[in-house]
Each structure stands twice: as structure tokens, then as C-alpha cells.
Design a protein around this motif. Structure first.
Motif, PDB file in Angstrom:
ATOM      1  N   GLY A   1      66.960 -23.184 -52.305  1.00  0.00           N
ATOM      2  CA  GLY A   1      66.504 -21.906 -53.660  1.00  0.00           C
ATOM      3  C   GLY A   1      64.899 -21.522 -52.926  1.00  0.00           C
ATOM      4  O   GLY A   1      64.707 -20.531 -53.899  1.00  0.00           O
ATOM      5  N   ALA A   2      64.920 -21.550 -52.322  1.00  0.00           N
ATOM      6  CA  ALA A   2      63.659 -20.651 -52.093  1.00  0.00           C
ATOM      7  C   ALA A   2      63.131 -19.042 -52.116  1.00  0.00           C
ATOM      8  O   ALA A   2      61.829 -19.164 -52.478  1.00  0.00           O
ATOM      9  N   MET A   3      64.681 -18.668 -51.786  1.00  0.00           N
ATOM     10  CA  MET A   3      64.048 -16.699 -51.892  1.00  0.00           C
ATOM     11  C   MET A   3      64.243 -16.942 -53.682  1.00  0.00           C
ATOM     12  O   MET A   3      63.180 -16.277 -54.400  1.00  0.00           O
TER      13      MET A   3
ATOM     14  N   ARG B   1      63.923 -18.516 -43.445  1.00  0.00           N
ATOM     15  CA  ARG B   1      63.482 -18.456 -42.288  1.00  0.00           C
ATOM     16  C   ARG B   1      61.925 -17.488 -43.139  1.00  0.00           C
ATOM     17  O   ARG B   1      62.696 -16.019 -44.023  1.00  0.00           O
ATOM     18  N   PRO B   2      60.896 -17.438 -42.216  1.00  0.00           N
ATOM     19  CA  PRO B   2      59.376 -16.141 -42.696  1.00  0.00           C
ATOM     20  C   PRO B   2      60.397 -14.864 -43.015  1.00  0.00           C
ATOM     21  O   PRO B   2      59.767 -14.326 -43.484  1.00  0.00           O
TER      22      PRO B   2
ATOM     23  N   GLU C   1      57.039 -23.649 -46.060  1.00  0.00           N
ATOM     24  CA  GLU C   1      56.857 -22.365 -46.642  1.00  0.00           C
ATOM     25  C   GLU C   1      57.023 -21.498 -46.041  1.00  0.00           C
ATOM     26  O   GLU C   1      57.477 -21.054 -45.156  1.00  0.00           O
ATOM     27  N   PHE C   2      57.055 -20.741 -47.468  1.00  0.00           N
ATOM     28  CA  PHE C   2      58.270 -19.216 -47.331  1.00  0.00           C
ATOM     29  C   PHE C   2      57.332 -18.041 -48.996  1.00  0.00           C
ATOM     30  O   PHE C   2      56.736 -19.277 -49.927  1.00  0.00           O
ATOM     31  N   CYS C   3      56.546 -17.213 -48.289  1.00  0.00           N
ATOM     32  CA  CYS C   3      56.628 -16.341 -49.522  1.00  0.00           C
ATOM     33  C   CYS C   3      54.900 -17.405 -49.513  1.00  0.00           C
ATOM     34  O   CYS C   3      55.043 -16.827 -51.176  1.00  0.00           O
ATOM     35  N   GLY C   4      54.641 -18.217 -49.309  1.00  0.00           N
ATOM     36  CA  GLY C   4      53.277 -19.225 -49.502  1.00  0.00           C
ATOM     37  C   GLY C   4      53.011 -20.193 -50.626  1.00  0.00           C
ATOM     38  O   GLY C   4      52.631 -20.517 -51.328  1.00  0.00           O
ATOM     39  N   LEU C   5      54.693 -20.402 -50.971  1.00  0.00           N
ATOM     40  CA  LEU C   5      55.043 -21.883 -51.948  1.00  0.00           C
ATOM     41  C   LEU C   5      55.708 -22.630 -50.543  1.00  0.00           C
ATOM     42  O   LEU C   5      56.019 -22.740 -49.507  1.00  0.00           O
ATOM     43  N   ARG C   6      55.673 -23.882 -51.229  1.00  0.00           N
ATOM     44  CA  ARG C   6      55.782 -24.930 -50.229  1.00  0.00           C
ATOM     45  C   ARG C   6      57.527 -25.221 -51.409  1.00  0.00           C
ATOM     46  O   ARG C   6      57.677 -26.108 -52.295  1.00  0.00           O
ATOM     47  N   VAL C   7      58.779 -25.313 -49.787  1.00  0.00           N
ATOM     48  CA  VAL C   7      60.143 -25.510 -50.662  1.00  0.00           C
ATOM     49  C   VAL C   7      59.891 -26.894 -50.512  1.00  0.00           C
ATOM     50  O   VAL C   7      60.251 -26.884 -49.044  1.00  0.00           O
TER      51      VAL C   7
END
Length: 265
Positions: free
Chosen positions: A110-112, A79-80, A63-69
Motif C-alpha cells: 500500500g506504499a504507493m 522500491r525508491p 521508507e518510501f517517499c518520506g513515509l515509514r511503511v
């Protein structure tokens, strides 16, 4: 919660996780139960977690910034605290008229980039990473929303991107080599060394990102680099040495630090 879960199964899983040192055993048990497709799958996942594999690798997502990556085993886990850099980037990108051109270097999964696009609703996104496994993840997470390149920093980027980037975000490795051994086992045993080790002072890759940025930034474009509080001034000095204005911004809540460089218009 999956159909094969029960209070007895949950209690047993929590006990195994807690015995293995998992601080948030109840939460992790719930995630494992909800992700596993069969009892055998669940048992295998719990065994992997008990053996010390990062929870995100076991689940196959973070989970990153409310997204499931999507995250593959062996790939750096977002990282949070990096959410702070994304929040700052979104704020700056909203000042741009039209569709901002965004470049995510050392993009990992690619989470960012995904979080930035989700926060903006519009962007021409480009992303690059050296690690083939990370690039696979990024292409899956950014499918239909970005061009993802495999290679060392700026090397694989198309020449047509030069001088067009409005927002350049980067979370390069910045752990000093001598400190890598002090990282939690989940990181140093299960994440790639090249995603953690930043050289003698931790800034080898950071300086390369900064040094190349002016040639790719548009006039008035912004560079946002994640670093540590201890390395912030040295990072800001490198930004100034590259000919960009620099400022340091921090978040006590997330224990996060970023340096923002601005190319003169």
C-alpha cells in the motif's frame, strides 16, 4: 539511538554487516540499533541481516517517499524508483477538480497509495492485491484512508467503481522469467515470485492491467504503469491497443520509467 547502544557495539555490528557484504553497513547498523527493543532483539536482527534477509524485512518497515511503511517478511519491498511514478500521479491528480478517485493495483504494502494520498492531501483511494500478506500490510498502512481488496487485479473491486477512476496506478511484476535468477538474492530468495516474474517478456500482468483499465477509468482518467526502459515501447503499444493515448516518461536520477495512458473524455 537505543539506550543499550555504544560505540563498541556499533563498531562490532558494522564489522559483521560489512563482512556479510552490506555496502551501507554504518547506515544499516544505525537503523538496527534504533529499531531493536532489547540487546537480544538487536542480536537476532543483526543475525537475520547477516544471513541475507532484506533490511526492510528485518526492521519491519521501509521508507518510501518520506513515509515509514509497515512491511512483513516475505512481502515485496517498495522500491525508491517507484517514487517517480507517484510524483507523476500526484501532478496529474492535482489537475482534477474535487476529490480524485484513485485505484492502486498490485498495491503490495500500500506504499504507493499512501504516498499519493500524502502528496495530495485528499483522495478516494481503493487498492487491491493478490497476496494475502501484502493485503494485511496494505490494510495496516492505509487504515482509515482506503478500501483494500484481496484478489486478482480488477476481480475483487466493487462494480460501483467502474467508470469512476481518475488515477489508476500500478507497479505490476515486469521482470522477464529468464531474468528472475539474475536478481539480487534479497529479492529472489525473500520476496514472492509472483511479485517479480512477469512472464516470458515481463509484460504478462502489465498487459492485463492495461487491457482492463478502460472499463474502470473515468472520461479523461489516467493510467500510470511502472515498467523498464527496455519494455517502455511495448508497454506503450499495449496502452494504445487498449484505446488509450500513451506517452513514456523517464527519470535518469531514479532509473525509473512509467507509461501514462489517458482515456479520451
Amino acid at each position: 539511538m537505543s539506550v543499550f547502544s555504544s560505540s563498541i557495539a556499533t563498531t562490532a555490528i558494522v564489522a559483521r554487516l560489512r563482512a556479510a557484504g552490506c555496502v551501507f553497513a554504518e547506515d544499516e547498523a544505525g537503523l538496527l540499533l534504533s529499531t531493536a527493543s532489547t540487546p537480544a532483539d538487536l542480536d537476532a536482527m543483526v543475525a537475520r541481516r547477516v544471513a541475507g534477509e532484506p533490511l526492510e524485512h528485518v526492521l519491519g518497515w521501509a521508507e518510501f517517499c518520506g513515509l515509514r511503511v509497515y512491511v512483513e517478511p516475505g512481502v515485496f519491498v517498495p522500491r525508491p524508483r517507484t517514487g517517480f511514478l507517484i510524483s507523476a500521479a500526484v501532478g496529474l491528480a492535482r489537475e482534477i477538480e474535487g476529490t480524485p478517485v484513485v485505484l492502486d493495483l498490485c498495491c503490495g504494502t500500500g506504499a504507493m497509495g499512501a504516498a499519493l494520498v500524502a502528496g495530495l492531501g485528499r483522495a478516494e483511494l481503493h487498492a487491491a492485491d493478490l497476496d494475502p500478506a501484502a493485503v494485511r500490510c496494505a490494510r495496516r498502512n492505509l487504515s482509515g484512508t482506503a478500501s483494500v481488496y484481496e484478489g486478482d487485479l480488477y476481480e475483487p473491486l466493487p462494480a460501483t467503481l467502474r467508470g469512476r477512476v481518475d488515477i489508476l496506478i500500478a507497479s505490476p511484476p515486469y521482470v522477464p522469467s529468464e531474468s528472475v535468477g539474475l536478481l539480487p538474492p534479497e529479492a529472489r530468495l525473500h520476496e514472492p515470485l509472483h511479485a517479480l516474474d512477469g512472464g516470458a517478456d515481463g509484460l504478462d500482468v502489465v498487459r492485463r492491467v492495461i487491457g482492463g483499465a478502460p472499463g474502470w477509468l473515468a472520461p479523461g482518467g489516467r493510467l500510470l504503469v511502472e515498467t523498464s526502459e527496455r519494455q517502455a515501447e511495448a508497454t506503450a503499444d499495449a496502452v494504445r491497443a487498449a484505446g488509450l493515448d500513451a506517452r513514456v516518461t523517464t527519470s535518469d536520477d531514479l532509473d525509473a520509467t512509467a507509461v501514462i495512458g489517458t482515456r479520451h473524455p
